[in-house]
Design a protein around this motif. Structure first.
Motif, PDB file in Angstrom:
ATOM      1  N   LEU A 185       0.824  -1.203   0.000  1.00 23.44           N
ATOM      2  CA  LEU A 185       0.000   0.000   0.000  1.00 23.44           C
ATOM      3  C   LEU A 185       0.862   1.257   0.000  1.00 23.44           C
ATOM      4  CD1 LEU A 185      -2.885  -0.973   2.455  1.00 23.44           C
ATOM      5  CD2 LEU A 185      -3.002  -0.744  -0.021  1.00 23.44           C
ATOM      6  N   GLY A 186       1.964   1.194   0.732  1.00 22.07           N
ATOM      7  CA  GLY A 186       2.860   2.348   0.754  1.00 22.07           C
ATOM      8  C   GLY A 186       3.460   2.615  -0.609  1.00 22.07           C
ATOM      9  N   ARG A 187       3.906   1.557  -1.286  1.00 21.63           N
ATOM     10  CA  ARG A 187       4.481   1.729  -2.633  1.00 21.63           C
ATOM     11  C   ARG A 187       3.423   2.219  -3.629  1.00 21.63           C
ATOM     12  NH1 ARG A 187       7.427  -2.947  -1.037  1.00 21.63           N
ATOM     13  NH2 ARG A 187       5.878  -4.328  -1.995  1.00 21.63           N
ATOM     14  N   PHE A 188       2.204   1.721  -3.501  1.00 22.86           N
ATOM     15  CA  PHE A 188       1.138   2.154  -4.394  1.00 22.86           C
ATOM     16  C   PHE A 188       0.825   3.627  -4.189  1.00 22.86           C
ATOM     17  CE2 PHE A 188      -3.428   2.645  -5.362  1.00 22.86           C
ATOM     18  CZ  PHE A 188      -3.400   2.326  -6.714  1.00 22.86           C
ATOM     19  N   GLU A 189       0.847   4.060  -2.904  1.00 19.90           N
ATOM     20  CA  GLU A 189       0.592   5.472  -2.614  1.00 19.90           C
ATOM     21  C   GLU A 189       1.672   6.358  -3.230  1.00 19.90           C
ATOM     22  OE1 GLU A 189      -0.150   8.422   1.255  1.00 19.90           O
ATOM     23  OE2 GLU A 189       0.424   6.324   1.534  1.00 19.90           O
ATOM     24  N   ASP A 190       2.925   5.926  -3.157  1.00 15.06           N
ATOM     25  CA  ASP A 190       4.017   6.690  -3.770  1.00 15.06           C
ATOM     26  C   ASP A 190       3.819   6.809  -5.282  1.00 15.06           C
ATOM     27  OD1 ASP A 190       5.166   7.066  -1.341  1.00 15.06           O
ATOM     28  OD2 ASP A 190       6.615   5.409  -1.541  1.00 15.06           O
ATOM     29  N   LYS A 191       3.380   5.720  -5.897  1.00 14.93           N
ATOM     30  CA  LYS A 191       3.162   5.732  -7.350  1.00 14.93           C
ATOM     31  C   LYS A 191       2.055   6.721  -7.727  1.00 14.93           C
ATOM     32  CE  LYS A 191       2.023   2.725 -11.242  1.00 14.93           C
ATOM     33  NZ  LYS A 191       1.697   1.350 -11.668  1.00 14.93           N
ATOM     34  N   VAL A 192       0.973   6.720  -6.939  1.00 13.75           N
ATOM     35  CA  VAL A 192      -0.124   7.650  -7.205  1.00 13.75           C
ATOM     36  C   VAL A 192       0.350   9.091  -7.069  1.00 13.75           C
ATOM     37  CG1 VAL A 192      -2.355   8.470  -6.341  1.00 13.75           C
ATOM     38  CG2 VAL A 192      -1.933   6.023  -6.558  1.00 13.75           C
ATOM     39  N   ARG A 193       1.152   9.336  -6.039  1.00 13.90           N
ATOM     40  CA  ARG A 193       1.648  10.694  -5.836  1.00 13.90           C
ATOM     41  C   ARG A 193       2.535  11.137  -7.003  1.00 13.90           C
ATOM     42  NH1 ARG A 193       4.298  11.434  -0.127  1.00 13.90           N
ATOM     43  NH2 ARG A 193       4.383  13.567  -0.928  1.00 13.90           N
ATOM     44  N   ARG A 194       3.349  10.232  -7.511  1.00  8.91           N
ATOM     45  CA  ARG A 194       4.198  10.584  -8.662  1.00  8.91           C
ATOM     46  C   ARG A 194       3.358  10.888  -9.905  1.00  8.91           C
ATOM     47  NH1 ARG A 194       7.445   6.398  -6.503  1.00  8.91           N
ATOM     48  NH2 ARG A 194       6.561   4.895  -7.989  1.00  8.91           N
ATOM     49  N   GLU A 195       2.297  10.116 -10.102  1.00  2.00           N
ATOM     50  CA  GLU A 195       1.406  10.363 -11.244  1.00  2.00           C
ATOM     51  C   GLU A 195       0.719  11.705 -11.103  1.00  2.00           C
ATOM     52  OE1 GLU A 195       1.018   8.675 -14.002  1.00  2.00           O
ATOM     53  OE2 GLU A 195       2.505   7.181 -13.399  1.00  2.00           O
TER      54      GLU A 195
END
Length: 237
Positions: A185-195
């Motif tokens: 979930l943490g990695r997914f949140e980082d990906k969303v923030r980058r997008e």
């Protein structure tokens, strides 16, 4: 199985320290189950052995009572024979009187023998009675220890199951910990923030390009105005 062996086993088992045994066990639950089986078997063996010991004691007590009764009966027979001898002697029947006196002597000998056997049995009966009481006490302690073992086993199983359920719950919570930067979930949140950041960058870039185009249009308008005014001056002259 001798009385000493029975008493020794009963005493040893009754004094067994359950907590100490559990501290030494690799698997306390399995050890308790084995102890319960062993205790049940030992209690059954002890009950049979004690029943035999009590039976022997009761037979000795019966023999002792019979010896006492026989001694009393021989005493009565000796007294009757002696009185008959005295009666016959007083009437001048000396030979017959002597025969009854001899019967009295035989009866008295039998009385003495019965009394001797009774006296000999008394300390044995007393010692056997003491052993029986100790065995009964030890058996009662064993049964109390058996109940304690069963209660301890049930308590341990309940605690073990509760601890297992708690550990499984904590492991499940840990696996979905959203605050863990290493989690999925943490990695997914980082990906969303980058997008989201890239989208903001595109928006900013698009706005900058549009402003430049409008600035170019403003420049073209100024040039046309200058050319118009120049043409007007030439026409006036």
């Amino acid at each position: 199985m001798t009385k000493q062996t029975i008493l020794g086993r009963v005493t040893q088992l009754a004094k067994a320290n359950i907590n100490a045994l559990l501290d030494q066990a690799e698997d306390p639950e399995k050890m308790l189950d084995q102890l319960i089986r062993d205790y049940a078997n030992n209690i059954s063996d002890a009950e049979q052995a004690i029943a035999g010991t009590i039976g022997n004691l009761r037979l000795m007590e019966q023999d002792h009572q019979e010896d006492l009764a026989a001694a009393a009966q021989w005493g009565e027979k000796a007294l009757a024979a002696s009185r008959k001898a005295d009666e016959l002697r007083s009437s001048g029947q000396t030979p017959e009187a002597d025969r009854f006196d001899e019967l009295a002597r035989v009866a008295l000998q039998r009385q003495l023998q019965s009394e001797k056997e009774a006296r000999t049995a008394e300390p044995v009966i007393a010692a056997q009675s003491e052993v029986v009481e100790k065995l009964k006490t030890g058996l009662g302690q064993m049964k109390g220890k058996f109940s304690q073992l069963q209660a301890k086993r049930d308590e341990l199983v309940a605690r073990s199951r509760t601890a297992d359920a708690q550990n499984r719950m904590l492991d499940a919570v840990k696996s979905i910990d959203v605050l863990d930067p290493a989690s999925e979930l943490g990695r997914f949140e980082d990906k969303v923030r980058r997008e989201e950041a890239r989208a903001l960058g595109k928006q900013e870039l698009a706005a900058s390009s549009l402003d430049s185009q409008f600035e170019q249009l403003d420049g073209v308008g100024d040039t046309a105005e200058v050319e118009a005014r120049l043409a007007a001056l030439k026409a006036a002259s």
